[in-house]
Design a protein around this motif. Structure first.
Motif, PDB file in Angstrom:
ATOM      1  N   ALA A 104       0.803  -1.383  -0.010  1.00 39.68           N
ATOM      2  CA  ALA A 104       0.001  -0.010   0.144  1.00 39.68           C
ATOM      3  C   ALA A 104       1.000   1.360  -0.094  1.00 39.68           C
ATOM      4  O   ALA A 104       0.230   2.371  -0.674  1.00 39.68           O
ATOM      5  N   ILE A 105       1.972   1.126   0.489  1.00 40.03           N
ATOM      6  CA  ILE A 105       3.012   2.426   0.713  1.00 40.03           C
ATOM      7  C   ILE A 105       4.113   2.069  -0.208  1.00 40.03           C
ATOM      8  O   ILE A 105       4.994   1.664   0.493  1.00 40.03           O
ATOM      9  N   TYR A 249      -6.081   4.538   0.992  1.00 37.44           N
ATOM     10  CA  TYR A 249      -5.541   3.124   1.045  1.00 37.44           C
ATOM     11  C   TYR A 249      -4.046   3.235   1.025  1.00 37.44           C
ATOM     12  O   TYR A 249      -3.498   3.170  -0.018  1.00 37.44           O
ATOM     13  N   GLY A 250      -3.388   3.581   2.100  1.00 40.13           N
ATOM     14  CA  GLY A 250      -1.874   3.929   2.069  1.00 40.13           C
ATOM     15  C   GLY A 250      -1.657   5.142   2.916  1.00 40.13           C
ATOM     16  O   GLY A 250      -2.238   5.002   4.149  1.00 40.13           O
ATOM     17  N   ASN A 254       1.372   8.983  -0.245  1.00 39.29           N
ATOM     18  CA  ASN A 254       0.618   8.545  -1.707  1.00 39.29           C
ATOM     19  C   ASN A 254      -0.068   9.563  -2.533  1.00 39.29           C
ATOM     20  O   ASN A 254       0.098   9.597  -3.592  1.00 39.29           O
ATOM     21  N   LYS A 318      -9.516  -1.680   1.572  1.00 36.29           N
ATOM     22  CA  LYS A 318      -8.677  -1.736   0.468  1.00 36.29           C
ATOM     23  C   LYS A 318      -9.498  -1.212  -0.905  1.00 36.29           C
ATOM     24  O   LYS A 318      -8.790  -0.784  -1.551  1.00 36.29           O
TER      25      LYS A 318
END
Ligand SMILES: *Cc1c(COP(=O)(O)O)cnc(C)c1O
Length: 428
Positions: A104-105, A249-250, A254, A318
């Motif tokens: 995610a990151i 989500y991150g 981002n 997600k």
């Protein structure tokens, strides 16, 4: 509003626990009240010992983006508990959560799980110092990175209203390695680098500040930090303990397209159980024991229950739909609150991003620590009390963030706004 039971719990708690609480801001001191003792919570609501019901905008100070006791999170924790609550040995769940975080990151190649955000930030600084072989760190006034010694200087959160500029017990020698700069003021950072650039191990920042109330970053400022740190060989550490998986989500990184060297996480990735994490580039993370020489350990780190709650939470987040829904609901709440403040003529600065917001009782824009301090905390206390007595539980401090969860429904938002109108009208 009945509060006999909470009051008697508080009297007893004070006998055995300092101040009756296990974390200072819970004590309601800065709003001049006694705390409520919560006995259960479900969805967007908490219930106190006297059976009063509240719509909750604290949400455990950020972790509960899905609201209280979300069925899928509860199920995951129950299932995990049946297979053992702690092994003190590696288990597959740790890999799953670590992989989810790394995917995610993008700046995180490897991640270490710990038990709190405090531990994450403390360990990230140790790692940065080891990697750069330098000692000094830069932090920003009003930013909070947990309660490790190095950070307890002009820190946010409970310290902003507790009347403690720093804490006794923190060695002066240690603090002399912490340089405090001004949020959103790149010149203050440039000056520090000009004077002692080759001694600075890291710049640590909440890329969106959530512990002096919500203060949004100037994105150019964040890019400037990346340039200054890269040019001097210092590391850039994003403390995304609040923003991680809250803004998207991150992380916030981002969204702004900045690649920090290290990132701290916590809160949401534990789904309401005790968790923290720090991660970053492989070459840096490989310095951690047992791969490298930098020591950091934890009896309960990677705890199976916390990991299960984290995985269940991230799985629900997600698809991204929850973030869209949170944006819409919180935008509507913000807009309506603005209207009613305008109607009553009470000055306010509302800072909002996604599902986080703060109402500052001030006419001026709030962009850094100094401007937060212009807010009228007495007005906030009156507003807080009025809201609480009518069933809306806001953070018990002007300098904390309100959180909206996926469990808040439109009818809750409507009720909040209607109550705010009554309270503000009574205040003029
Ligand atoms: C909450 C918080 C921490 C500390 O996390 P704990 O789990 O309370 O130790 C660190 N940094 C930020 C930005 C936070 O909001």
């Amino acid at each position: 509003m009945k509060s006999e039971k909470s009051s008697s719990y508080f009297e007893k708690a004070k006998m055995f626990i300092p101040g009756g609480v296990n974390s200072p801001v819970r004590a309601f001191k800065s709003v001049g009240r006694n705390p409520l003792f919560i006995t259960r919570a479900k969805g967007a609501r908490v219930y106190d010992a006297d059976n009063n019901e509240y719509i909750d905008y604290v949400c455990s100070w950020g972790p509960l983006i899905l609201g209280h006791s979300h069925p899928q999170v509860v199920e995951a924790v129950q299932k995990a508990a049946l297979s053992g609550t702690s092994y003190g040995a590696p288990h597959p769940g740790e890999i799953e959560l670590a992989e989810m975080i790394c995917q995610a990151i993008p700046s995180i190649d490897m991640v270490r799980l710990v038990n709190s955000g405090t531990e994450a930030a403390m360990s990230a600084i140790r790692l940065a110092r080891a990697y750069t072989r330098r000692d000094k760190i830069i932090k920003f006034a009003g930013c909070y990175h947990g309660h490790a010694d190095s950070f307890l200087i002009q820190a946010g959160s409970g310290l902003l209203t507790g009347g403690v500029p720093t804490s006794p017990g923190v060695p002066a020698g240690l603090i002399s390695d912490t340089i405090v700069c001004r949020y959103n003021d790149l010149d203050s950072v440039r000056l520090a680098f000009d004077r002692m650039g080759n001694e600075i191990a890291a710049v640590i920042i909440e890329p969106m500040a959530g512990n002096m109330g919500l203060v949004l970053p100037d994105v150019e400022f964040l890019h400037g930090l990346r340039e200054l740190t890269a040019a001097s060989g210092a590391l850039l550490i994003f403390d995304e303990v609040i923003t991680g998986f809250r803004v998207t989500y991150g992380g916030l990184q981002n969204l702004v397209g900045i690649v920090p060297d290290l990132t701290c996480l916590g809160k949401i990735i534990g789904g309401g159980l005790p968790v923290g994490a720090y991660g970053g580039r492989k070459e840096i993370m490989q310095l951690m024991a047992p791969e490298g020489p930098v020591y950091q350990a934890g009896t309960l780190s990677g705890n199976p229950l916390a990991v299960a709650a984290g995985i269940a939470t991230l799985n629900l987040l997600k698809t991204g739909e929850i973030y869209d829904d949170l944006e819409v609901k919180t935008y509507i709440l913000e807009t309506r609150l603005r209207t009613v403040f305008e109607e009553t003529g009470i000055p306010v600065a509302i800072n909002r991003y996604g599902s986080m917001f703060s109402l500052f009782f001030t006419e001026e824009e709030v962009t850094d620590y100094e401007s937060t301090q212009k807010a009228d905390t007495k007005m906030y206390s009156r507003f807080f009390s009025g809201m609480l007595e009518r069933g809306i539980y806001l953070p018990p401090s002007q300098f904390e963030v309100c959180f909206v969860s996926s469990a808040h429904e439109m009818k809750d938002i409507d009720q909040t706004f209607e109550v705010a109108r009554q309270v503000l009208e009574a205040m003029i």
